[in-house]
Design a protein around this motif. Structure first.
Motif, PDB file in Angstrom:
ATOM      1  N   GLY A   3       0.848  -1.175   0.000  1.00 64.52           N
ATOM      2  CA  GLY A   3       0.000   0.000   0.000  1.00 64.52           C
ATOM      3  C   GLY A   3       0.888   1.229   0.000  1.00 64.52           C
ATOM      4  N   VAL A   4       0.610   2.162  -0.886  1.00 64.79           N
ATOM      5  CA  VAL A   4       1.412   3.375  -1.010  1.00 64.79           C
ATOM      6  C   VAL A   4       0.543   4.548  -0.566  1.00 64.79           C
ATOM      7  N   ILE A   5       0.961   5.193   0.513  1.00 67.70           N
ATOM      8  CA  ILE A   5       0.213   6.327   1.061  1.00 67.70           C
ATOM      9  C   ILE A   5       1.007   7.587   0.758  1.00 67.70           C
ATOM     10  N   GLY A   6       0.507   8.370  -0.173  1.00 68.71           N
ATOM     11  CA  GLY A   6       1.234   9.533  -0.660  1.00 68.71           C
ATOM     12  C   GLY A   6       1.947   9.153  -1.938  1.00 68.71           C
ATOM     13  N   CYS A   7       1.576   9.751  -3.026  1.00 71.87           N
ATOM     14  CA  CYS A   7       2.106   9.371  -4.339  1.00 71.87           C
ATOM     15  C   CYS A   7       2.775  10.551  -5.026  1.00 71.87           C
ATOM     16  N   PHE A  22      10.241  -5.859 -10.395  1.00 64.89           N
ATOM     17  CA  PHE A  22       9.343  -6.847  -9.794  1.00 64.89           C
ATOM     18  C   PHE A  22       7.916  -6.614 -10.306  1.00 64.89           C
ATOM     19  N   PRO A  23       7.656  -6.917 -11.584  1.00 66.20           N
ATOM     20  CA  PRO A  23       6.325  -6.643 -12.149  1.00 66.20           C
ATOM     21  C   PRO A  23       5.205  -7.459 -11.498  1.00 66.20           C
ATOM     22  N   GLU A  24       5.561  -8.517 -10.794  1.00 70.58           N
ATOM     23  CA  GLU A  24       4.543  -9.329 -10.114  1.00 70.58           C
ATOM     24  C   GLU A  24       4.077  -8.705  -8.796  1.00 70.58           C
ATOM     25  N   GLU A  25       4.839  -7.737  -8.299  1.00 72.69           N
ATOM     26  CA  GLU A  25       4.462  -7.057  -7.048  1.00 72.69           C
ATOM     27  C   GLU A  25       3.215  -6.220  -7.296  1.00 72.69           C
ATOM     28  N   LYS A  26       2.260  -6.301  -6.401  1.00 69.03           N
ATOM     29  CA  LYS A  26       1.008  -5.553  -6.528  1.00 69.03           C
ATOM     30  C   LYS A  26       1.070  -4.303  -5.659  1.00 69.03           C
ATOM     31  N   PHE A  27       0.585  -3.193  -6.208  1.00 67.58           N
ATOM     32  CA  PHE A  27       0.571  -1.918  -5.506  1.00 67.58           C
ATOM     33  C   PHE A  27      -0.852  -1.391  -5.404  1.00 67.58           C
ATOM     34  N   VAL A  28      -1.189  -0.901  -4.213  1.00 68.83           N
ATOM     35  CA  VAL A  28      -2.459  -0.227  -3.968  1.00 68.83           C
ATOM     36  C   VAL A  28      -2.088   1.184  -3.550  1.00 68.83           C
ATOM     37  N   THR A  29      -2.580   2.176  -4.279  1.00 73.26           N
ATOM     38  CA  THR A  29      -2.153   3.551  -4.054  1.00 73.26           C
ATOM     39  C   THR A  29      -3.274   4.387  -3.448  1.00 73.26           C
ATOM     40  N   TYR A  30      -2.867   5.314  -2.567  1.00 72.82           N
ATOM     41  CA  TYR A  30      -3.832   6.186  -1.893  1.00 72.82           C
ATOM     42  C   TYR A  30      -3.266   7.591  -1.731  1.00 72.82           C
ATOM     43  N   THR A  31      -4.066   8.565  -2.078  1.00 70.17           N
ATOM     44  CA  THR A  31      -3.839   9.966  -1.722  1.00 70.17           C
ATOM     45  C   THR A  31      -5.209  10.553  -1.399  1.00 70.17           C
ATOM     46  N   PRO A  32      -5.274  11.519  -0.500  1.00 71.82           N
ATOM     47  CA  PRO A  32      -6.581  12.095  -0.163  1.00 71.82           C
ATOM     48  C   PRO A  32      -7.334  12.633  -1.376  1.00 71.82           C
ATOM     49  N   SER A  33      -6.607  13.209  -2.333  1.00 66.86           N
ATOM     50  CA  SER A  33      -7.274  13.773  -3.516  1.00 66.86           C
ATOM     51  C   SER A  33      -7.559  12.729  -4.587  1.00 66.86           C
ATOM     52  N   PHE A  34      -6.964  11.546  -4.481  1.00 66.55           N
ATOM     53  CA  PHE A  34      -7.129  10.422  -5.389  1.00 66.55           C
ATOM     54  C   PHE A  34      -6.397  10.615  -6.722  1.00 66.55           C
ATOM     55  N   THR A  35      -6.183  11.821  -7.167  1.00 67.33           N
ATOM     56  CA  THR A  35      -5.624  12.082  -8.497  1.00 67.33           C
ATOM     57  C   THR A  35      -4.256  11.435  -8.695  1.00 67.33           C
ATOM     58  N   ARG A  36      -3.297  11.745  -7.820  1.00 67.45           N
ATOM     59  CA  ARG A  36      -1.938  11.183  -7.965  1.00 67.45           C
ATOM     60  C   ARG A  36      -1.945   9.668  -7.746  1.00 67.45           C
ATOM     61  N   ALA A  37      -2.816   9.188  -6.872  1.00 57.74           N
ATOM     62  CA  ALA A  37      -2.926   7.743  -6.648  1.00 57.74           C
ATOM     63  C   ALA A  37      -3.379   7.047  -7.925  1.00 57.74           C
ATOM     64  N   GLU A  38      -4.342   7.637  -8.580  1.00 65.39           N
ATOM     65  CA  GLU A  38      -4.866   7.052  -9.818  1.00 65.39           C
ATOM     66  C   GLU A  38      -3.803   7.062 -10.919  1.00 65.39           C
ATOM     67  N   GLU A  39      -3.064   8.158 -11.026  1.00 66.16           N
ATOM     68  CA  GLU A  39      -1.999   8.260 -12.033  1.00 66.16           C
ATOM     69  C   GLU A  39      -0.933   7.189 -11.816  1.00 66.16           C
ATOM     70  N   LEU A  40      -0.470   7.025 -10.580  1.00 70.68           N
ATOM     71  CA  LEU A  40       0.564   6.039 -10.287  1.00 70.68           C
ATOM     72  C   LEU A  40       0.039   4.620 -10.489  1.00 70.68           C
ATOM     73  N   ALA A  41      -1.169   4.367 -10.073  1.00 70.75           N
ATOM     74  CA  ALA A  41      -1.757   3.026 -10.241  1.00 70.75           C
ATOM     75  C   ALA A  41      -1.799   2.626 -11.715  1.00 70.75           C
ATOM     76  N   LYS A  42      -2.117   3.557 -12.585  1.00 70.48           N
ATOM     77  CA  LYS A  42      -2.144   3.267 -14.024  1.00 70.48           C
ATOM     78  C   LYS A  42      -0.763   2.875 -14.532  1.00 70.48           C
TER      79      LYS A  42
END
Length: 170
Positions: A3-7, A22-42
């Motif tokens: 889980g990534v808090i702050g992107c 490590f492309p098999e590693e899974k990431f879950v991203t979070y930012t209060p505004s959601f915008t940067r989390a969504e960008e990094l998750a993509k």
């Protein structure tokens, strides 16, 4: 799963570097505004979430917020994650000690990391400092964290907080 808090720029550079090796590693991203989390998750084919509760499935939490935001974040995490004490915490926060993180989150397995800006190009250095509990009771996770950072930087493990803080200033 991490889980990534702050992107912000540094967390995004780290996660992108980890994902490349490590492309098999899974990431879950979070930012209060959601915008940067969504960008990094993509970019890393991860999942962006809108609430801290959605990080419950993560084994590791990479905290990339600013140090002055940590007290509020700690309060929110304690309210949101009933199993917070079982999470392995990776802190990128400057000047926030292991004991402060342990006290505010109620967790024992922690790695502090201090990366430098060339990490954005895979040429950086990361200083790591592992809590004693992580070393004593989570050696496989300590190795995994070290391997993850080795994917995007040259890693130097410090022996204690005093050494970590002194080398950080250099």
């Amino acid at each position: 799963m991490i889980g990534v808090i702050g992107c912000g720029n540094m967390a995004s550079a780290i996660v992108t570097g980890m994902n490349e090796k490590f492309p098999e590693e899974k990431f879950v991203t979070y930012t209060p505004s959601f915008t940067r989390a969504e960008e990094l998750a993509k970019v890393v084919k991860g999942k962006a979430v809108k609430s801290l509760e959605e990080l419950s499935e993560c084994d590791y939490l990479l905290i990339g917020c600013k140090p002055q935001q940590f007290s509020d974040l700690a309060t929110d995490l304690k309210k949101s994650l009933s199993d917070l004490e079982s999470k392995y915490i990776i802190s990128m926060m400057a000047a926030v000690s292991l004991s402060s993180i342990q006290n505010k989150l109620g967790t024992k397995k922690i790695t502090r990391v201090m990366p430098n800006t060339p990490i954005r190009h895979g040429e950086g250095i990361s200083l790591l400092l592992h809590s004693q509990d992580a070393v004593d009771n989570g050696s496989e996770k300590v190795k995994h964290v070290s391997d993850l950072f080795d994917a995007c930087s040259k890693v130097f493990t410090m022996s204690d907080e005093d050494q970590f803080d002194k080398v950080t200033t250099v």
